[in-house]
Design a protein around this motif. Structure first.
Motif, mmCIF file in Angstrom:
data_model
loop_
_atom_site.group_PDB
_atom_site.id
_atom_site.type_symbol
_atom_site.label_atom_id
_atom_site.label_comp_id
_atom_site.label_asym_id
_atom_site.label_seq_id
_atom_site.Cartn_x
_atom_site.Cartn_y
_atom_site.Cartn_z
ATOM 1 N N ASN A 4 6.366 -90.875 42.574
ATOM 2 C CA ASN A 4 6.987 -91.402 43.654
ATOM 3 C C ASN A 4 7.997 -90.319 44.108
ATOM 4 O O ASN A 4 9.328 -90.487 43.728
ATOM 5 C CB ASN A 4 7.616 -92.657 43.079
ATOM 6 N N SER A 6 10.678 -88.173 46.296
ATOM 7 C CA SER A 6 11.406 -88.182 47.607
ATOM 8 C C SER A 6 11.147 -87.033 48.335
ATOM 9 O O SER A 6 12.006 -85.875 47.949
ATOM 10 C CB SER A 6 12.773 -88.603 47.032
ATOM 11 N N PRO A 10 10.264 -90.598 55.385
ATOM 12 C CA PRO A 10 9.376 -91.934 55.070
ATOM 13 C C PRO A 10 7.891 -92.077 55.477
ATOM 14 O O PRO A 10 7.736 -91.119 56.357
ATOM 15 C CB PRO A 10 10.121 -93.323 55.700
ATOM 16 N N ALA A 11 7.196 -92.774 54.547
ATOM 17 C CA ALA A 11 5.619 -92.604 55.194
ATOM 18 C C ALA A 11 5.495 -92.880 56.610
ATOM 19 O O ALA A 11 4.390 -92.261 57.154
ATOM 20 C CB ALA A 11 4.917 -93.605 54.219
ATOM 21 N N TRP A 97 -5.178 -90.523 53.301
ATOM 22 C CA TRP A 97 -3.888 -91.084 52.882
ATOM 23 C C TRP A 97 -4.468 -92.287 52.120
ATOM 24 O O TRP A 97 -3.672 -92.251 51.049
ATOM 25 C CB TRP A 97 -3.270 -91.629 54.193
ATOM 26 N N ARG A 101 -3.630 -93.165 48.040
ATOM 27 C CA ARG A 101 -2.871 -94.161 47.579
ATOM 28 C C ARG A 101 -3.770 -95.039 46.320
ATOM 29 O O ARG A 101 -3.258 -95.542 45.515
ATOM 30 C CB ARG A 101 -2.750 -95.280 48.482
ATOM 31 N N GLY A 106 1.328 -92.088 45.200
ATOM 32 C CA GLY A 106 2.312 -92.301 45.930
ATOM 33 C C GLY A 106 2.781 -91.762 47.009
ATOM 34 O O GLY A 106 1.824 -91.823 47.946
ATOM 35 N N ARG A 107 3.942 -91.030 47.315
ATOM 36 C CA ARG A 107 4.194 -90.556 48.677
ATOM 37 C C ARG A 107 3.718 -88.949 48.667
ATOM 38 O O ARG A 107 3.839 -88.432 49.763
ATOM 39 C CB ARG A 107 5.704 -90.311 48.766
ATOM 40 N N TRP A 111 1.156 -86.628 52.281
ATOM 41 C CA TRP A 111 1.127 -85.098 52.549
ATOM 42 C C TRP A 111 -0.326 -84.399 52.252
ATOM 43 O O TRP A 111 -0.382 -83.286 52.757
ATOM 44 C CB TRP A 111 2.129 -84.473 51.587
ATOM 45 N N ASP A 352 10.196 -81.466 45.972
ATOM 46 C CA ASP A 352 10.985 -81.787 47.210
ATOM 47 C C ASP A 352 11.359 -80.839 48.140
ATOM 48 O O ASP A 352 11.140 -80.816 49.265
ATOM 49 C CB ASP A 352 12.338 -82.556 46.869
#
Length: 525
Positions: A4, A6, A10-11, A97, A101, A106-107, A111, A352
């Motif tokens: 997760n 940061s 946002p996605a 993507w 998932r 996660g996020r 990417w 990050d």
């Protein structure tokens, strides 16, 4: 393990980045090239897609269906075709993507899609829509649906399994090479506990049934048409190992995905080096190597990323097929997800900052792409590049207009001759015109549905190339074959010659091209 991170975006904003990049590349592809691809693959797609059939003399038909359905909505123009090419990329990136998932990244998942837009298969190479690039949209979704079928329960699991079977069939109906990709699913399934449990449920057999039902009409068509596309596929194997081609394919993950791989690993290494005091080169070398490695024998992500490359390489080394480097275009759909997962595992604190820096470079890179597209177009225009100046659309309209002038009230029914450049007539001038390879009574023409050519007015088209110093080019092999065939049929064998050229500010060095046209009105009795 669920990540997760940061990363400052946002996605949903990253999704807009994907869309903007695909549109930018579509524009760049259209600006830099005044024609579609030089091998006429894209025109070939249109010829096969009008009308829709269950097979062709060369390939399975799904990518031709996509082209045919696309142009039922969009205008038949080069810019709309480029838009299709990168809409195909966008669909594939959404699949990457979705796969991320499903792998619980996660996020990092979006990417994994974004970074692929710094690789050649998803950018410059994707501009030519054909069987290879079609797989960019399908393989990631097949992998994501495999995991969805593993993880689903009840009706949701059955729906995912049916979708898996249908998408797997679409893969095979795009290119038989997808059989290698689908065979690669066996390894992660057997090595993963979820996969082994899945085999004991009805879900894999539901997927297999959906796959079989979707493939059945194509197989019936192939069986009733002398197994033509299967024969073409088998002809790609030389029976011996071409080590030069094997070596090129073995290195394809590096030179096809090099920009994305270097950008990610070197930026990540830079931040890690500053934080730890470790020499940057040593840190970069470690990340470049370990970005590809598995995390244990049951690493599903590694096996999904590794198997298409490894199995293809094995077949090439065994002499089953003579490897073609463009076959590597779809194999890297999971590479960026693998790199991101591994780099996060090694140095999570640098994540990050690394992704934020890559994000800041996003828009300058896209601006550079558009500038380079304009520079490429200017250079091609200035040096008189023949592929740039070839007047395909202008010639197509001139040929159809000339036919209408010479045969008032008689609509042209089919065109043969030089495949697949002769499909320019149906794309640019007369939509739905039946286009056939070579001569109208040949086997390939019969496979495409031309069985009554004697009763339908048509023509044979032979492009001859640029006109030099006012002199027409020498007769081509297409032209000589057409003349011999017409004479044997008792038909006039005199060519009707036309010229066309590009004009306007984008074409400062006009170059005329010649085209030989032979009318076919039916045999004399």
């Amino acid at each position: 393990m669920t990540f997760n991170p940061s990363v400052g975006l946002p996605a949903h904003r990253l999704a807009w980045w994907l869309l903007a990049a695909c549109l930018a590349w579509a524009l760049a592809s259209w600006l830099s090239g005044a024609n579609l691809d030089g091998y006429n693959d894209m025109l070939e797609n249109v010829a096969w897609g009008q009308p829709l059939r269950w097979g062709t003399h060369k390939h399975p038909p799904f990518f031709a269906w996509v082209a045919g359905l696309w142009f039922m909505v969009w205008p038949q123009t080069d810019w709309a075709y480029r838009l299709l090419s990168y809409a195909n990329v966008f669909v594939g990136l959404l699949g990457v993507w979705a796969l991320g998932r499903r792998l619980q990244l996660g996020r990092l998942a979006p990417w994994g899609a974004l970074l692929l837009l710094w690789s050649f298969p998803y950018t410059s190479l994707a501009g030519k829509f054909n069987a290879n690039s079609q797989l960019l949209a399908l393989w990631p979704w097949a992998a994501a649906l495999l995991l969805a079928s593993w993880q689903g329960r009840g009706w949701r699991g059955l729906a995912s399994s049916i979708a898996l079977g249908l998408v797997a069939a679409a893969c095979m109906l795009s290119k038989y090479y997808s059989g290698v990709f689908l065979a690669g699913f066996l390894v992660p399934t057997l090595l993963n506990a979820d996969g082994r449990r899945w085999l004991a449920t009805p879900r894999p057999y539901v997927a297999l049934a959906a796959f079989g039902l979707a493939m059945a009409p194509h197989l019936a068509w192939v069986a009733s048409h002398d197994w033509a596309p299967l024969q073409y596929a088998m002809d790609q194997g030389g029976g011996s190992t071409n080590w030069r081609y094997v070596a090129r394919f073995a290195l394809s993950p590096l030179f096809y995905w090099l920009p994305a791989w270097l950008a990610l690993c070197l930026v990540w290494a830079r931040l890690q080096s500053r934080a730890s005091g470790q020499p940057w080169l040593r840190c970069a070398a470690q990340l470049l190597w370990r970005s590809w490695l598995p995390r244990g024998g049951g690493d599903t992500l590694f096996w999904l990323a590794f198997m298409p490359w490894a199995l293809t390489l094995a077949f090439g080394m065994a002499g089953v097929a003579e490897l073609s480097t463009p076959w590597a275009i779809p194999i890297g759909y999971a590479f960026a997800l693998l790199w991101l997962r591994n780099l996060h595992t090694l140095y999570p604190l640098a994540q990050d900052g690394a992704l934020a820096r890559l994000g800041r470079a996003w828009w300058p890179v896209l601006a550079l792409v558009l500038v380079l597209a304009l520079v490429s177009a200017a250079m091609n225009a200035r040096k008189g590049d023949l592929g740039y100046y070839r007047p395909t659309a202008q010639a197509a309209r001139a040929i159809v207009h000339d036919w209408q002038q010479r045969h008032p009230g008689q609509r042209l029914a089919w065109v043969g001759g030089d495949w697949a450049e002769n499909a320019m007539l149906t794309f640019y001038a007369q939509p739905r015109l039946l286009t056939v390879p070579g001569l109208p009574d040949g086997e390939r023409a019969r496979l495409l549905g031309l069985t009554d050519w004697q009763a339908r007015p048509g023509l044979l088209l032979c492009p001859l190339g640029p006109v030099r110093a006012g002199q027409l080019p020498a007769a081509s092999a297409c032209m000589l074959e057409a003349q011999q065939w017409l004479a044997a049929q008792g038909l006039p064998a005199t060519a009707h010659m036309l010229e066309a050229q590009r004009s306007g500010w984008r074409f400062p060095r006009p170059t005329p091209f010649a085209y030989a046209v032979f009318d076919v009105d039916g045999p004399k009795r």
